[in-house]
Design a protein around this motif. Structure first.
Motif, short mmCIF file in Angstrom:
data_model
loop_
_atom_site.label_atom_id
_atom_site.label_comp_id
_atom_site.label_asym_id
_atom_site.label_seq_id
_atom_site.Cartn_x
_atom_site.Cartn_y
_atom_site.Cartn_z
N LEU A 100 0.81 -1.22 0.00
CA LEU A 100 0.00 0.00 0.00
C LEU A 100 0.85 1.27 0.00
O LEU A 100 0.37 2.33 -0.40
N ASP A 101 2.10 1.15 0.43
CA ASP A 101 2.95 2.35 0.43
C ASP A 101 3.42 2.73 -0.97
O ASP A 101 4.01 3.79 -1.16
N GLY A 102 3.16 1.86 -1.95
CA GLY A 102 3.52 2.18 -3.32
C GLY A 102 4.99 2.06 -3.64
O GLY A 102 5.43 2.45 -4.72
N ASP A 103 5.78 1.51 -2.73
CA ASP A 103 7.22 1.38 -2.95
C ASP A 103 7.58 -0.09 -3.10
O ASP A 103 7.47 -0.87 -2.15
N VAL A 124 1.85 8.51 -10.69
CA VAL A 124 2.39 9.87 -10.52
C VAL A 124 2.97 10.37 -11.83
O VAL A 124 2.75 11.53 -12.23
N ARG A 125 3.71 9.52 -12.53
CA ARG A 125 4.30 9.92 -13.81
C ARG A 125 3.24 10.20 -14.86
O ARG A 125 3.35 11.16 -15.63
N ALA A 126 2.22 9.34 -14.90
CA ALA A 126 1.14 9.55 -15.87
C ALA A 126 0.43 10.88 -15.63
O ALA A 126 0.13 11.63 -16.58
N MET A 165 -0.39 0.60 -8.66
CA MET A 165 -1.28 1.54 -9.32
C MET A 165 -1.76 2.67 -8.41
O MET A 165 -2.37 3.63 -8.89
N VAL A 166 -1.50 2.58 -7.13
CA VAL A 166 -2.02 3.59 -6.20
C VAL A 166 -1.55 4.99 -6.62
O VAL A 166 -0.50 5.13 -7.27
N PRO A 167 -2.31 6.04 -6.29
CA PRO A 167 -1.99 7.39 -6.78
C PRO A 167 -0.62 7.89 -6.39
O PRO A 167 -0.06 8.76 -7.07
N TRP A 168 -0.06 7.37 -5.29
CA TRP A 168 1.27 7.81 -4.87
C TRP A 168 2.36 6.86 -5.40
O TRP A 168 3.53 7.06 -5.10
#
Length: 490
Positions: A110-113, A160-162, A152-155
């Motif tokens: 969930l942290d997107g990393d 973010v790039r898209a 795919m999460v917003p962060w």
């Protein structure tokens, strides 16, 4: 010329690594160097390579200390309660372990990393897989699927790039594909179930009693013995990520003696100068476990909150952990000796990937590849570009870096689609269904991929062959979900 050279370099790299004709490390370094020489960049080669190495240096530093940190925690028994809990809940069933792997990955990611996701999940679960005799490719594969969807999460990096490339916000890019992401999560759990069932059948064929019986027998051996002896044996059975490459004799550094007391730990080597680490009192070991748990929680919170850069967090975290857990120089040296091989294996892969990306980016091969790709899209596909982008995004993760795709390819595709009356936001939504989301844990162009395969103890080629079709199916399922929920039209 440059585009063809770039595509040829990537194709040969994938061919050599997937067929095991060359090691990934050698291919990542020598193939792009050869391409640069053919392209006439011999004079700039040093600068190009140094530029690539500089970009991945923070990641390499972070991984070196993160591997040491989590290896220390595994040795200290921090994950033993989790391992025992999973084994009890799964009752030695590989299917349940595999599904639990997917659930844990979906939560941690969930942290997107991707890097932190792989570090945490593999460190916690690899000892479980080894204890049950499960294929580590199942671990790397299921973690790959879960992390891919959650990227795919917003962060997360791709979204973010898209948004940055097309000047959109999350309500235009991410919110409409949230139901499709739900389809992807369900598919990951289904895929984990299917892979787990296959692994259960494989292990059952190898052992008539099955892995569950083996685990129950191992647990039964502790009945009637002291709790300390049982804890010591379970801790010794919990292996680190180096266990696959260590001799059998070095895996059990803390065997129980006849009177139930632990022998002194030994550093590698058996000469008269061998370092001996005295055993810890049980009470002190309990307090150490509490400290390690609090330190790890604090580290993860700081990581998620981005209090400091990741390399700094892991450097400080490891320094504190090693000082408390191994206060003497001899103990610290023994720890470093034990895990040095793992650190070298993972970090060298990351720096080798930096050579590849540095040359492809610095020579503008990536830019030429992006333009060539866009130029071959037929006009008849104009109104269907979102679907084309969604379906091709995952495989193209093996060819383009995230920056090259989202800042080079995506804007041109969005502009082309707009000429056919398609909203550029729909193209952005389609892109994040596969490009460096489901595809990033398989790509040789992202450093975190080498964290996953390095810590799991599998080769990149084996990992790609094993999980590619499952990852591609994830993109297809989410694409179907996006079409059904109206994220973009057919």
């Amino acid at each position: 010329m440059l585009a063809a050279l770039g595509f040829a370099t990537i194709a040969v790299l994938l061919l050599l690594t997937m067929t095991k004709r060359a090691s990934v490390l050698v291919a990542l370094i020598l193939l792009p160097v050869l391409a640069a020489l053919i392209g006439g960049f011999a004079g700039d080669l040093g600068e190009l390579i140094l530029g690539g190495l500089s970009k991945v240096a923070p990641t390499g530093i972070m991984i070196a200390f993160a591997v040491l940190y989590f290896s220390l925690m595994v040795d200290a028994g921090l994950f033993d309660p989790l391992i025992r809990g999973l084994l009890r809940a799964a009752r030695g069933d590989p299917l349940r372990i595999t599904v639990a792997t997917a659930v844990l990955t979906l939560c941690v990611a969930l942290d997107g990393d991707g890097a932190s996701t792989f570090l945490i999940t593999v460190s916690a679960l690899l000892p479980v897989y080894k204890r049950l005799g499960m294929n580590p490719l199942v671990l790397s594969g299921v973690v790959c699927l879960g992390a891919g969807v959650m990227n795919m999460v917003p962060w997360g990096g791709p979204t973010v790039r898209a948004m940055a490339a097309l000047k959109l916000d999350s309500s235009e890019v991410f919110n409409p594909v949230l139901p499709a992401m739900g389809f992807g999560v369900v598919w990951v759990l289904v895929a984990a179930y299917l892979l787990g069932r296959r692994e259960r059948n494989r292990l059952a064929a190898l052992s008539p009693q099955g892995p569950a019986a083996d685990v129950r027998e191992g647990e039964g051996e502790g009945e009637g013995e002291g709790e300390g002896e049982r804890d010591d044996r379970e801790s010794a059975a919990s292996t680190t990520l180096t266990a696959t490459t260590e001799p059998e004799s070095s895996r059990h550094a803390t065997p129980a003696t006849a009177d139930g007391e632990r022998q002194a730990l030994r550093a590698p080597g058996d000469g008269p100068g061998t370092v001996r680490v005295p055993p810890l009192p049980r009470t002190w070991r309990t307090w150490l476990n509490i400290f390690n748990l609090l330190l790890t929680i604090a580290l993860l919170v700081c990581l998620i909150q981005e209090v400091m850069p990741l390399p700094v967090l892991f450097v400080l975290g490891f320094a504190i952990a090693v000082l408390v857990n191994h206060p003497t120089w001899e103990q610290q040296q023994a720890l470093l000796d034990k895990h040095a091989k793992s650190v070298v294996l993972v970090t060298t892969m990351i720096f080798a990937a930096g050579v590849l990306t540095g040359i492809l980016t610095g020579t503008k091969m990536i830019d030429e590849m992006a333009e060539a790709l866009v130029s071959v899209v037929p006009d008849s596909f104009g109104s269907h570009l979102p679907v084309v982008v969604a379906v091709t995004g995952m495989p193209l993760s093996l060819v383009f870096t995230p920056d090259a795709y989202y800042f080079g390819v995506l804007p041109v595709l969005a502009e082309t689609a707009q000429g056919f009356g398609t909203d550029p936001a729909e193209v952005a939504r389609a892109a994040i269904l596969g490009q460096m989301t489901t595809g990033f844990p398989l790509s040789p162009l992202t450093a975190s991929t080498f964290i996953l395969v390095g810590m799991s103890g599998v080769s990149l080629g084996e990992h790609q062959r094993f999980i590619f079709r499952w990852a591609f199916a994830t993109t297809l399922v989410m694409t179907a979900g996006a079409l059904l929920t109206g994220a973009f039209p057919l």
